[in-house]
Write a protein that holds these residues in place. Structure first.
Motif: not given
Length: 381
Positions: A186-192, A113-115, A85-86, A90-92
């Protein structure tokens, strides 16, 4: 009439249930038999045949890209395979053309922290991180609206807050961003892999997630979605042979970036990872994300009711819930309870002073009964 899907038949895919009560999919998931099998398939191939069947590796990787697109309602050309995810966020953050004074709206006091760090890292380019004030452990559309200014270029949010479990109203915030001419990341790691996700319906421009949580995959492989309409605006931070339109021609240097999201994939793929991700996504899509979400919702409602019955303080409320339930014991400290549960082979997380549980579709109410009995036993000591 189609008979209801028997989710319990999938328990054999997860040998971890023989050892632990596993309620930690918001942390690091166990993986499945079919994911392990897929990884061994590639390893055995390269072990016995070297690069002979490389075209097959590429084909499987493209199938994985298709499955990633399908699970979030995107097109394969909008999917880049990333390490985690990070990496995607980071690319964005590093790829957009920022100007001094541009603002990014982030709930930095609440987010993982990643977001937060990718946006703070832009300060030396003159970008201002503007705080979204959290409300009730989450981010509301009203809070986002209050944070927007004429200088806001992007809103960065998690689909579900990792510590509180608060589910973000992505559709409402996406519509707000569209009206305001603001990019939505969107950090989507807790939904996808936990609930249905539709990036188009929610007007999301960027979404990053890796597979070691709700996708029930492995660490080190995930995907980044970039909406086709903003792809030309994001400059790859790293480039290599695979970023270009003539990638497999090694006899000349022809630097022309690919027009799709694969321009962010600079070099050789992590084939063991892409095989694993493909198997993990295939399993979830086979079960059906509506079925996955319904089962998790039922398990959390059951756990909520039973924990509250013995005096626990629980959250978030059902209307703001995705796959996470947090609680405090009626007596004693959460940290002491955490040690007590860990000694009894329960997998969970302790986040910001609260016990966090996050069951998946293969878990059963009887497992939650055992957890509740342990909490009751701890509180009664």
């Amino acid at each position: 009439m189609t008979p209801p899907l028997d989710l319990d038949r999938y328990r054999a895919e997860f040998p971890v249930v023989q050892e632990q009560l596993y309620f930690n999919h918001a942390g690091v998931s166990p993986t499945s038999v079919r994911v392990a099998t897929a990884m061994r398939e590639w390893v055995d191939d390269v072990l016995h045949h070297g690069v002979r069947y490389e075209r097959g590796w590429e084909a499987r990787t493209e199938k994985t890209r298709e499955l990633a697109a399908r699970i979030i309602g995107a097109a394969p050309a909008e999917i880049a395979l990333v390490r985690n995810t990070s990496h995607g966020l980071g690319l964005v953050a590093e790829g957009l053309d920022w100007k001094p004074g541009d603002e990014v709206a982030v709930a930095s006091s609440l987010e993982y922290p990643s977001n937060v760090y990718p946006w703070l890292h832009l300060r030396d380019r003159g970008v201002v991180v503007r705080e979204i004030e959290p409300r009730e452990g989450g981010v509301t559309p009203e809070a986002v609206a209050a944070a927007l200014t004429p200088r806001t270029r992007l809103v960065a949010l998690s689909s579900v807050q990792f510590a509180t479990g608060y589910r973000t109203d992505l559709e409402a915030i996406g519509a707000l961003c569209e009206r305001s001419g603001v990019l939505f990341c969107v950090d989507g790691i807790q939904s996808v892999g936990c609930i249905p996700v539709d990036v188009k319906k929610s007007r999301i421009h960027f979404l990053s997630a890796d597979s070691h949580k709700w996708m029930i995959g492995i660490p080190g492989i995930g995907f980044l979605y970039v909406d086709r309409n903003v792809l030309p605006r994001v400059r790859p931070v790293l480039v290599g042979w695979r970023s270009t339109t003539d990638a497999w021609n090694f006899n000349r240097a022809h630097f022309e970036l690919r027009p799709d999201a694969t321009k962010f994939e600079e070099g050789s793929h992590n084939y063991a990872g892409t095989y694993a991700l493909g198997a993990a996504l295939g399993l979830l899509l086979e079960v059906g994300m509506e079925n996955v979400a319904a089962r998790i919702r039922e398990l959390l409602a059951y756990a909520d009711r039973e924990l509250r019955a013995i005096g626990c303080d629980t959250g978030p409320s059902p209307e703001h819930r995705a796959g996470i339930l947090t609680f405090l014991p009626p007596q004693g400290e959460a940290r002491a309870l955490a040690s007590y549960l860990s000694e009894r082979n329960v997998s969970f997380s302790l986040r910001r002073g609260r016990i966090r549980i996050s069951p998946h579709f293969y878990n059963q109410p009887a497992e939650l009964d055992r957890l509740v009995e342990m909490v009751r036993g701890f509180s009664g000591r």
